[in-house]
Design a protein around this motif. Structure first.
Motif, PDB file in Angstrom:
ATOM      1  N   LEU A 253       0.830  -1.207   0.000  1.00 44.96           N
ATOM      2  CA  LEU A 253       0.000   0.000   0.000  1.00 44.96           C
ATOM      3  C   LEU A 253       0.866   1.260   0.000  1.00 44.96           C
ATOM      4  CD1 LEU A 253      -2.808  -1.133   2.468  1.00 44.96           C
ATOM      5  CD2 LEU A 253      -2.902  -1.016  -0.024  1.00 44.96           C
ATOM      6  N   ALA A 254       1.969   1.232   0.738  1.00 46.32           N
ATOM      7  CA  ALA A 254       2.883   2.380   0.741  1.00 46.32           C
ATOM      8  C   ALA A 254       3.516   2.557  -0.637  1.00 46.32           C
ATOM      9  CB  ALA A 254       3.962   2.187   1.801  1.00 46.32           C
ATOM     10  N   ALA A 255       3.895   1.451  -1.274  1.00 50.22           N
ATOM     11  CA  ALA A 255       4.483   1.524  -2.608  1.00 50.22           C
ATOM     12  C   ALA A 255       3.474   2.048  -3.626  1.00 50.22           C
ATOM     13  CB  ALA A 255       4.979   0.146  -3.026  1.00 50.22           C
ATOM     14  N   THR A 256       2.213   1.698  -3.453  1.00 51.81           N
ATOM     15  CA  THR A 256       1.161   2.184  -4.351  1.00 51.81           C
ATOM     16  C   THR A 256       1.034   3.699  -4.262  1.00 51.81           C
ATOM     17  OG1 THR A 256      -0.059   0.109  -4.108  1.00 51.81           O
ATOM     18  CG2 THR A 256      -1.280   2.000  -4.947  1.00 51.81           C
ATOM     19  N   ARG A 257       1.027   4.210  -3.053  1.00 53.13           N
ATOM     20  CA  ARG A 257       0.923   5.664  -2.869  1.00 53.13           C
ATOM     21  C   ARG A 257       2.153   6.377  -3.448  1.00 53.13           C
ATOM     22  NH1 ARG A 257      -1.363   3.755   2.102  1.00 53.13           N
ATOM     23  NH2 ARG A 257       0.643   3.959   3.154  1.00 53.13           N
ATOM     24  N   GLU A 258       3.320   5.802  -3.244  1.00 55.46           N
ATOM     25  CA  GLU A 258       4.558   6.374  -3.785  1.00 55.46           C
ATOM     26  C   GLU A 258       4.509   6.414  -5.316  1.00 55.46           C
ATOM     27  OE1 GLU A 258       8.560   4.144  -4.188  1.00 55.46           O
ATOM     28  OE2 GLU A 258       8.674   5.186  -2.252  1.00 55.46           O
ATOM     29  N   ALA A 259       4.055   5.320  -5.909  1.00 56.04           N
ATOM     30  CA  ALA A 259       3.969   5.252  -7.369  1.00 56.04           C
ATOM     31  C   ALA A 259       2.951   6.240  -7.921  1.00 56.04           C
ATOM     32  CB  ALA A 259       3.613   3.829  -7.798  1.00 56.04           C
TER      33      ALA A 259
ATOM     34  N   THR B  66       7.612  -4.282  -7.552  1.00 58.81           N
ATOM     35  CA  THR B  66       9.050  -4.026  -7.473  1.00 58.81           C
ATOM     36  C   THR B  66       9.377  -3.084  -6.331  1.00 58.81           C
ATOM     37  OG1 THR B  66       9.308  -4.361  -9.861  1.00 58.81           O
ATOM     38  CG2 THR B  66      11.039  -3.122  -8.737  1.00 58.81           C
ATOM     39  N   ARG B  67       8.607  -2.007  -6.206  1.00 51.26           N
ATOM     40  CA  ARG B  67       8.839  -1.040  -5.135  1.00 51.26           C
ATOM     41  C   ARG B  67       8.636  -1.667  -3.756  1.00 51.26           C
ATOM     42  NH1 ARG B  67       8.040   4.661  -6.739  1.00 51.26           N
ATOM     43  NH2 ARG B  67       7.838   4.751  -9.010  1.00 51.26           N
ATOM     44  N   ALA B  68       7.644  -2.559  -3.656  1.00 53.06           N
ATOM     45  CA  ALA B  68       7.333  -3.172  -2.361  1.00 53.06           C
ATOM     46  C   ALA B  68       8.236  -4.355  -2.043  1.00 53.06           C
ATOM     47  CB  ALA B  68       5.871  -3.619  -2.344  1.00 53.06           C
ATOM     48  N   GLY B  69       8.977  -4.830  -3.032  1.00 54.78           N
ATOM     49  CA  GLY B  69       9.850  -5.973  -2.814  1.00 54.78           C
ATOM     50  C   GLY B  69       9.110  -7.292  -2.688  1.00 54.78           C
TER      51      GLY B  69
ATOM     52  N   ALA C 102      -5.192   1.678  -0.834  1.00 56.52           N
ATOM     53  CA  ALA C 102      -4.034   2.490  -0.448  1.00 56.52           C
ATOM     54  C   ALA C 102      -4.471   3.865   0.047  1.00 56.52           C
ATOM     55  CB  ALA C 102      -3.078   2.633  -1.629  1.00 56.52           C
ATOM     56  N   VAL C 103      -5.475   4.441  -0.604  1.00 60.41           N
ATOM     57  CA  VAL C 103      -5.994   5.746  -0.181  1.00 60.41           C
ATOM     58  C   VAL C 103      -6.789   5.602   1.123  1.00 60.41           C
ATOM     59  CG1 VAL C 103      -7.577   7.611  -0.792  1.00 60.41           C
ATOM     60  CG2 VAL C 103      -6.028   6.669  -2.517  1.00 60.41           C
ATOM     61  N   ALA C 104      -7.601   4.558   1.199  1.00 58.99           N
ATOM     62  CA  ALA C 104      -8.428   4.354   2.391  1.00 58.99           C
ATOM     63  C   ALA C 104      -7.579   4.228   3.652  1.00 58.99           C
ATOM     64  CB  ALA C 104      -9.298   3.108   2.224  1.00 58.99           C
ATOM     65  N   GLU C 105      -6.405   3.610   3.517  1.00 57.60           N
ATOM     66  CA  GLU C 105      -5.532   3.440   4.677  1.00 57.60           C
ATOM     67  C   GLU C 105      -5.122   4.780   5.271  1.00 57.60           C
ATOM     68  OE1 GLU C 105      -2.072   0.325   5.613  1.00 57.60           O
ATOM     69  OE2 GLU C 105      -1.412   1.907   4.234  1.00 57.60           O
ATOM     70  N   LEU C 106      -4.930   5.785   4.431  1.00 57.99           N
ATOM     71  CA  LEU C 106      -4.573   7.112   4.929  1.00 57.99           C
ATOM     72  C   LEU C 106      -5.689   7.696   5.785  1.00 57.99           C
ATOM     73  CD1 LEU C 106      -2.985   8.692   1.727  1.00 57.99           C
ATOM     74  CD2 LEU C 106      -1.780   7.903   3.770  1.00 57.99           C
TER      75      LEU C 106
ATOM     76  N   ALA D 190      -2.186  11.395  -0.785  1.00 53.50           N
ATOM     77  CA  ALA D 190      -3.636  11.431  -0.603  1.00 53.50           C
ATOM     78  C   ALA D 190      -4.288  12.217  -1.735  1.00 53.50           C
ATOM     79  CB  ALA D 190      -3.988  12.055   0.748  1.00 53.50           C
ATOM     80  N   LYS D 191      -3.704  13.337  -2.067  1.00 55.20           N
ATOM     81  CA  LYS D 191      -4.246  14.180  -3.136  1.00 55.20           C
ATOM     82  C   LYS D 191      -4.260  13.435  -4.464  1.00 55.20           C
ATOM     83  CE  LYS D 191      -2.614  18.267  -2.943  1.00 55.20           C
ATOM     84  NZ  LYS D 191      -1.703  19.434  -3.065  1.00 55.20           N
ATOM     85  N   SER D 192      -3.123  12.838  -4.835  1.00 59.17           N
ATOM     86  CA  SER D 192      -3.032  12.119  -6.108  1.00 59.17           C
ATOM     87  C   SER D 192      -3.968  10.917  -6.136  1.00 59.17           C
ATOM     88  CB  SER D 192      -1.590  11.639  -6.341  1.00 59.17           C
ATOM     89  OG  SER D 192      -0.694  12.707  -6.404  1.00 59.17           O
ATOM     90  N   GLY D 193      -3.980  10.160  -5.032  1.00 61.34           N
ATOM     91  CA  GLY D 193      -4.798   8.952  -4.987  1.00 61.34           C
ATOM     92  C   GLY D 193      -6.276   9.237  -5.033  1.00 61.34           C
ATOM     93  N   LEU D 194      -6.733  10.191  -4.239  1.00 58.14           N
ATOM     94  CA  LEU D 194      -8.161  10.475  -4.187  1.00 58.14           C
ATOM     95  C   LEU D 194      -8.663  11.042  -5.503  1.00 58.14           C
ATOM     96  CD1 LEU D 194     -10.656  10.406  -2.390  1.00 58.14           C
ATOM     97  CD2 LEU D 194     -10.110  12.735  -1.656  1.00 58.14           C
ATOM     98  N   MET D 195      -7.931  11.989  -6.071  1.00 57.37           N
ATOM     99  CA  MET D 195      -8.351  12.571  -7.338  1.00 57.37           C
ATOM    100  C   MET D 195      -8.394  11.506  -8.439  1.00 57.37           C
ATOM    101  SD  MET D 195      -8.918  15.872  -6.911  1.00 57.37           S
ATOM    102  CE  MET D 195      -8.458  17.013  -8.204  1.00 57.37           C
ATOM    103  N   ALA D 196      -7.430  10.589  -8.415  1.00 54.85           N
ATOM    104  CA  ALA D 196      -7.363   9.555  -9.446  1.00 54.85           C
ATOM    105  C   ALA D 196      -8.543   8.597  -9.360  1.00 54.85           C
ATOM    106  CB  ALA D 196      -6.049   8.785  -9.331  1.00 54.85           C
TER     107      ALA D 196
END
Length: 203
Positions: free
Chosen positions: A23-29, A45-48, A68-72, A104-110
């Motif tokens: 979930l952290a890697a998803t937000r980063e991406a 790949t980012r999450a290993g 990933a957004v909901a977790e925030l 949060a901004k990128s994820g929610l808008m997307a």
């Protein structure tokens, strides 16, 4: 066809560490690549973790990004500041702080943009974000009723409508302020908003 949530799947026990990393890697991406370029392979790949690990948990990108957004937003807590107004101000400031984060901004808008074309995604947003965060309204109202600040509302249907209305007013105002108008929801704005919410325009 409704998407299955990760919790509904069967098989080997889930790894909380792997889930958190994914979930952290998803937000980063999302922040770095945006919705259109984000892929499950990149997230893995980012999450290993192996790509198959993601597919055992999520059916696709839509489900993964919503979770990933909901977790925030699950980090939101209703502070007990001694009054209904102060409690509202506290949680609204938290909400605005989370929305100001790039992930949060990128994820929610997307996900909101994608949900205009995807009913199943809208349902997932409703269940994973909206319905889960209505707990804050329920908690705040119960606390205010116990203090005598709000009257009891014994009719379940009427009570549910009130909860929906309060949530929509708070969430709608803060999201519009921070993401649409791109203005800060600072303490002064939050105090004014809370005053209008509780007392109307005549106060």
């Amino acid at each position: 066809m409704q998407s299955r949530s990760p919790a509904s799947r069967t098989g080997r026990p889930r790894s909380a560490t792997a889930d958190a990393a994914i979930l952290a890697a998803t937000r980063e991406a999302l922040v770095e690549l945006g919705w259109s370029k984000l892929t499950l392979g990149d997230v893995a790949t980012r999450a290993g973790v192996a790509k198959t690990t993601l597919y055992r948990r999520w059916a696709g990108k839509n489900e993964l990004v919503v979770d990933a957004v909901a977790e925030l937003f699950d980090e939101l807590e209703l502070p007990d500041r001694g009054s209904l107004a102060a409690d509202i101000e506290g949680v609204v400031l938290q909400f605005a702080t989370i929305l100001a984060c790039p992930e949060a901004k990128s994820g929610l808008m997307a996900v909101v943009a994608e949900a205009t074309r995807d009913e199943a995604l809208r349902e997932r947003i409703r269940a994973s974000v909206v319905d889960r965060q209505k707990r804050l309204v329920l908690e705040g109202r119960a606390r205010a009723q116990a203090r005598g600040e709000l009257p009891p509302e014994p009719d379940p249907a009427s009570s549910a409508r009130t909860v929906d209305l309060i949530f929509d007013m708070v969430a709608g105002a803060v999201v519009h302020r921070t993401l649409v108008s791109a203005e800060p929801a600072d303490e002064e704005w939050v105090r004014g908003f809370t005053r209008v919410l509780l007392h109307g325009l005549s106060s």
